[in-house]
Design an enzyme around this catalytic site. Structure first.
Site, short mmCIF file in Angstrom:
data_model
loop_
_atom_site.label_atom_id
_atom_site.label_comp_id
_atom_site.label_asym_id
_atom_site.label_seq_id
_atom_site.Cartn_x
_atom_site.Cartn_y
_atom_site.Cartn_z
N ASN A 133 58.22 51.13 4.49
CA ASN A 133 59.07 51.13 5.71
C ASN A 133 60.30 50.29 5.25
O ASN A 133 60.23 49.42 4.96
CB ASN A 133 58.40 50.44 6.98
CG ASN A 133 57.42 51.59 7.44
OD1 ASN A 133 56.13 51.01 7.87
ND2 ASN A 133 57.68 52.60 7.39
N GLU A 170 52.99 49.80 2.83
CA GLU A 170 51.86 49.90 3.59
C GLU A 170 50.78 50.23 2.82
O GLU A 170 50.82 51.23 1.66
CB GLU A 170 52.16 50.92 4.77
CG GLU A 170 53.04 50.44 5.82
CD GLU A 170 53.10 51.22 6.88
OE1 GLU A 170 53.48 50.95 8.13
OE2 GLU A 170 52.71 52.49 6.98
N LYS A 218 49.91 65.71 3.73
CA LYS A 218 50.82 65.43 4.39
C LYS A 218 52.33 65.87 4.25
O LYS A 218 52.45 66.38 2.89
CB LYS A 218 51.08 63.73 3.99
CG LYS A 218 49.75 63.01 4.48
CD LYS A 218 49.91 61.55 3.89
CE LYS A 218 49.24 60.36 4.50
NZ LYS A 218 49.33 59.13 4.02
N ARG A 228 62.77 48.84 6.49
CA ARG A 228 63.46 48.24 7.67
C ARG A 228 62.53 46.90 8.06
O ARG A 228 61.66 46.80 7.62
CB ARG A 228 63.52 48.97 8.77
CG ARG A 228 61.99 49.47 9.03
CD ARG A 228 62.04 50.37 10.48
NE ARG A 228 61.10 51.40 10.33
CZ ARG A 228 59.72 51.09 10.81
NH1 ARG A 228 59.63 49.62 11.29
NH2 ARG A 228 58.73 51.91 10.71
N GLU A 284 46.36 64.07 -0.70
CA GLU A 284 45.75 62.80 -1.39
C GLU A 284 44.41 62.83 -0.72
O GLU A 284 44.34 63.30 0.32
CB GLU A 284 46.62 61.59 -1.08
CG GLU A 284 46.64 61.02 0.49
CD GLU A 284 47.80 59.94 0.58
OE1 GLU A 284 48.74 59.75 -0.24
OE2 GLU A 284 47.65 59.35 1.75
N LYS A 285 43.51 61.84 -1.38
CA LYS A 285 42.34 61.40 -1.08
C LYS A 285 42.42 60.96 0.44
O LYS A 285 43.20 60.06 0.92
CB LYS A 285 41.71 60.60 -1.96
CG LYS A 285 40.35 60.05 -1.34
CD LYS A 285 39.29 61.03 -2.07
CE LYS A 285 37.76 60.58 -1.50
NZ LYS A 285 36.94 61.90 -1.73
P1 ADP Z 1 53.40 58.08 9.08
O1 ADP Z 1 54.60 57.87 8.24
O2 ADP Z 1 53.65 59.33 9.88
O3 ADP Z 1 53.08 56.92 9.95
P2 ADP Z 1 51.42 57.32 7.13
O4 ADP Z 1 51.42 57.80 5.81
O5 ADP Z 1 51.84 55.98 7.37
O6 ADP Z 1 52.17 58.25 8.08
O7 ADP Z 1 49.92 57.40 7.82
C1 ADP Z 1 49.75 56.88 9.17
C2 ADP Z 1 48.13 56.79 9.34
O8 ADP Z 1 47.44 58.08 9.15
C3 ADP Z 1 47.72 55.63 8.60
O9 ADP Z 1 47.93 54.63 9.39
C4 ADP Z 1 46.35 56.19 8.74
O10 ADP Z 1 45.59 55.54 9.84
C5 ADP Z 1 46.21 57.49 8.68
N1 ADP Z 1 46.33 58.03 7.47
C6 ADP Z 1 47.17 58.39 6.24
N2 ADP Z 1 46.94 58.77 5.11
C7 ADP Z 1 45.45 58.76 5.19
C8 ADP Z 1 44.65 58.76 3.81
N3 ADP Z 1 44.80 59.32 2.75
N4 ADP Z 1 43.35 58.37 4.45
C9 ADP Z 1 42.91 58.26 5.58
N5 ADP Z 1 43.92 57.95 6.67
C10 ADP Z 1 45.17 57.98 6.26
#
Ligand code: ADP
Length: 446
Positions: free
Chosen positions: A290, A275, A158, A292, A200-201
């Protein structure tokens, strides 16, 4: 309390903020782009100022125009809503330099929680459960491979500055991880101006559960329990509900307390959402914060009775949190459906244009947050959401029945909306049974 607030946003959230201001006896100044010149909520504002052309970069994202409008209207605060400039630490800092209160966190708190790597570090220190993964940003390929071997595949790469579901790559083996790291760094740099990535996992079967938190400027923080936002398409939430079906309440309380600790550790003032993803054994792992008020805040308002929007303004004005954690209770069940101007039968193709028919549902426990009136033209320039339907009832089964009933009453035309899809979901057995995962909707749509 502030005398006058500028609302640096549009659509339903601008109206929501305006309503909160007026209930607090605060004047509301709206800004609008040329595409929104006919927006009906502008007539409710104490003053409305045009800030530029339709493209967001020329209006709602244009900091100098917003600050000029704020100075012309002589406001003492700016509410950013969500999206646009809401999570921009530089905007929060500029407001401070201009001696205008930013209704949201300080740039320091935003930086601490808004950047994913930094946030994970702060979370770990505050004993918030985080995903197994890298401590900081990953520099070298070998470093990533070594880590992945420890935590086990699959892993996800990410971007630290990522958002909106972009900049993520799932890797199921060493070969893909090796070939993905460099590309992910380059992509992140191009997309977000920051090449830092981490791993991450990756959870295969997760539910998205988030905690609403509030912090004041005097070192206090509370949580308002959870929202389950697992019904998503392309990482975009479509339905949110509270409480999360079938989750141990003690666990929620523990996670909620950890979220409150986290925002307190960041000296956070205002509304924040922490979250999490939850696995099948109900283990929680923090995703991000988040910084906000979120789209789905009404769900929590309905079950806790706390007006989050008014609280965001009161906290920014320096008020103390008016209640303690033990005073916050969840009553009944609430479900929110996002009504988007999209055609679910045609792969969610945007359906902008004039709304001739707009007949709202009503009756007990039904709330509509929307800026639309009959004859409203949905501009093609912005988000496709035209409103939110929020239904509250004594328990989940009754909330589903009420939502389905309200969706059947809700008549919109000739544009297409997500209403038929929501109705289908309310009647769907897996959804009714509770506890669907984040891939449920995509499986259903296949
Ligand atoms: P963004 O800021 O782009 O929204 P997030 O970290 O909130 O990114 O992740 C968005 C979505 O991606 C999550 O709601 C989930 O569906 C998927 N996701 C993110 N990290 C993981 C993870 N470690 N394992 C499984 N799904 C993930």
């Amino acid at each position: 309390m502030f005398k006058r607030v500028l609302i640096a946003n549009r659509g339903e959230i601008a109206l929501r903020i305006l309503r909160a201001c007026h209930e607090l006896g605060v004047e509301a100044v709206c800004v609008y782009s040329k595409a929104d010149a006919d927006a009906p909520y502008l007539r409710l504002a104490d003053r409305a100022i045009c800030i530029g052309d339709a493209p967001a970069k020329d209006s709602y994202l244009n900091i100098s125009r917003l600050i000029s409008a704020a100075e012309i209207a002589d406001v003492d605060a700016i509410h950013p809503g969500y999206g646009f400039l809401a999570e921009r630490a530089d905007f929060s800092a500029i407001c401070r330099e201009c001696k205008i209160a930013f209704i949201g966190p300080s740039p320091e708190a935003m930086a601490k929680l808004g950047d994913k790597v930094e946030c994970k570090r702060t979370a770990k220190a505050a004993k918030v459960p985080v995903f197994p993964g890298s401590e900081g940003a990953i520099e070298e390929e070998d470093e990533a491979v070594e880590l992945a071997a420890q935590i086990g595949y699959p892993v996800i790469i990410k971007a630290s500055a990522g958002g909106g579901g972009r900049g993520m790559r799932v890797c199921r083996n060493e070969a893909t991880l090796r070939s993905s790291i460099k590309a992910a760094q380059q992509e992140a740099l191009a997309a977000f101006g920051n090449g830092a990535v981490f791993i991450e996992k990756f959870l295969e079967h997760a539910r998205h559960i988030e905690i609403q938190a509030l912090g004041d400027a005097h070192g206090h923080a509370v949580h308002l329990f959870e929202r389950d936002c697992s019904v998503q398409r392309r990482h975009q939430k479509l339905i949110e509900e509270s409480p999360a079906p079938g989750v141990d309440r003690k666990k929620i309380a523990t996670i909620g307390e950890s979220a409150a600790r986290l925002i307190k550790a960041a000296n956070y003032c205002g509304a924040a959402t922490v979250e999490f993803l939850m696995d099948e054994k109900q283990n929680f792992y923090m995703l991000e914060v988040n910084t906000r008020v979120q789209v789905e805040h009404p769900v929590t308002e309905m079950v806790t009775g706390v007006d989050i929007m008014k609280m965001s303004i009161r906290l920014a004005a320096g008020e103390h949190l008016p209640f303690k954690q033990k005073d916050v209770h969840v009553r009944g069940h609430a479900i929110e459906c996002r009504i988007n101007a999209e055609d679910p039968a045609r792969n969610f193709m945007p359906s902008a244009g004039v709304i001739d028919t707009w007949q709202l549902p009503g009756g007990p426990g039904v709330r509509i947050d929307s800026h639309v009136v009959p004859g409203y033209r949905v501009p093609p320039n912005y988000d496709s959401m035209v409103g939110k339907l929020i239904c509250h009832a004594d328990d989940r089964a009754q909330a589903i029945a009420r939502t389905a009933r309200a969706l059947r009453e809700f008549q919109v035309g000739p544009i297409k909306t997500t209403i038929p899809l929501h109705l289908r979901l309310m009647e769907q057995s897996d959804f009714r049974a509770g506890g669907v995962d984040i891939h449920f909707l995509e499986r259903l749509l296949k």
